[in-house]
Design a protein around this motif. Structure first.
Motif, short mmCIF file in Angstrom:
data_model
loop_
_atom_site.label_atom_id
_atom_site.label_comp_id
_atom_site.label_asym_id
_atom_site.label_seq_id
_atom_site.Cartn_x
_atom_site.Cartn_y
_atom_site.Cartn_z
N MET A 68 39.41 31.26 44.18
CA MET A 68 38.59 31.73 43.10
C MET A 68 39.40 31.70 41.81
N LYS A 69 38.74 31.30 40.74
CA LYS A 69 39.38 31.31 39.43
C LYS A 69 39.06 32.63 38.73
N ALA A 70 40.00 33.05 37.87
CA ALA A 70 39.83 34.30 37.12
C ALA A 70 40.47 34.15 35.75
N ILE A 71 40.06 35.04 34.85
CA ILE A 71 40.60 35.08 33.49
C ILE A 71 41.43 36.34 33.35
N VAL A 72 42.67 36.18 32.89
CA VAL A 72 43.56 37.31 32.61
C VAL A 72 43.73 37.39 31.09
N THR A 73 43.51 38.59 30.54
CA THR A 73 43.72 38.80 29.10
C THR A 73 44.80 39.86 28.91
N VAL A 74 45.63 39.63 27.89
CA VAL A 74 46.71 40.56 27.56
C VAL A 74 46.67 40.78 26.05
N ILE A 75 46.61 42.03 25.63
CA ILE A 75 46.56 42.37 24.21
C ILE A 75 47.44 43.59 23.96
N GLY A 76 48.22 43.54 22.89
CA GLY A 76 49.03 44.70 22.51
C GLY A 76 50.06 44.35 21.48
N LYS A 77 50.80 45.35 21.05
CA LYS A 77 51.88 45.15 20.08
C LYS A 77 52.89 44.17 20.67
N ASP A 78 53.34 43.23 19.85
CA ASP A 78 54.29 42.23 20.32
C ASP A 78 55.61 42.88 20.72
N GLN A 79 56.18 42.41 21.81
CA GLN A 79 57.48 42.88 22.30
C GLN A 79 58.08 41.80 23.19
N VAL A 80 59.35 41.84 23.36
CA VAL A 80 60.07 40.86 24.17
C VAL A 80 59.66 40.99 25.64
N GLY A 81 59.38 39.85 26.28
CA GLY A 81 59.19 39.81 27.73
C GLY A 81 57.77 39.98 28.25
N ILE A 82 56.76 40.00 27.37
CA ILE A 82 55.39 40.19 27.85
C ILE A 82 54.98 39.05 28.77
N THR A 83 55.13 37.83 28.30
CA THR A 83 54.72 36.67 29.10
C THR A 83 55.48 36.62 30.42
N ALA A 84 56.77 36.85 30.36
CA ALA A 84 57.60 36.83 31.57
C ALA A 84 57.15 37.89 32.57
N ALA A 85 56.85 39.08 32.11
CA ALA A 85 56.45 40.17 33.01
C ALA A 85 55.11 39.88 33.68
N VAL A 86 54.14 39.41 32.91
CA VAL A 86 52.81 39.12 33.46
C VAL A 86 52.90 37.95 34.44
N CYS A 87 53.57 36.89 34.04
CA CYS A 87 53.68 35.71 34.91
C CYS A 87 54.44 36.04 36.19
N SER A 88 55.45 36.87 36.10
CA SER A 88 56.22 37.27 37.28
C SER A 88 55.35 38.07 38.25
N LEU A 89 54.55 38.99 37.73
CA LEU A 89 53.67 39.78 38.58
C LEU A 89 52.66 38.88 39.28
N LEU A 90 52.09 37.94 38.54
CA LEU A 90 51.13 37.01 39.14
C LEU A 90 51.80 36.16 40.23
N ALA A 91 52.98 35.66 39.95
CA ALA A 91 53.70 34.83 40.93
C ALA A 91 54.04 35.60 42.20
N GLN A 92 54.37 36.88 42.07
CA GLN A 92 54.69 37.71 43.25
C GLN A 92 53.52 37.77 44.23
#
Length: 89
Positions: A1-25
């Motif tokens: 199944m395909k899904a859409i993930v949205t992320v919104i918030g104040k910019d900070q270091v490591g957002i993309t890495a944290a989200v992608c890591s959680l998804l990969a786990q």
């Protein structure tokens, strides 16, 4: 199944890495990704494939929401068909 993930918030270091890591786990594959910074706000939209995921969409949703809370971000996941239905005119 395909899904859409949205992320919104104040910019900070490591957002993309944290989200992608959680998804990969959880064996969620990223099919497409778009991200930008609007003034001080980070926004990201991802199309993901949850076919091999080891958890339900509800469980993944809670994990993403919890991860977002830790970083003061809004992280949501929706099935692609529901996302499309909500954004159809």
């Amino acid at each position: 199944m395909k899904a859409i993930v949205t992320v919104i918030g104040k910019d900070q270091v490591g957002i993309t890495a944290a989200v992608c890591s959680l998804l990969a786990q959880h064996s969620i594959n990223i099919l497409d990704i778009s991200q930008t910074i609007l003034q001080d706000y980070f926004t990201m939209v991802m199309l993901v494939d949850t076919t091999a995921c080891d958890k339900s969409i509800v469980e993944i949703s809670q994990l993403l929401e919890d991860a977002g809370s830790e970083r003061n971000l809004s992280i949501r996941i929706q099935r692609e068909d529901i996302f499309n239905a909500m954004h159809r005119i």
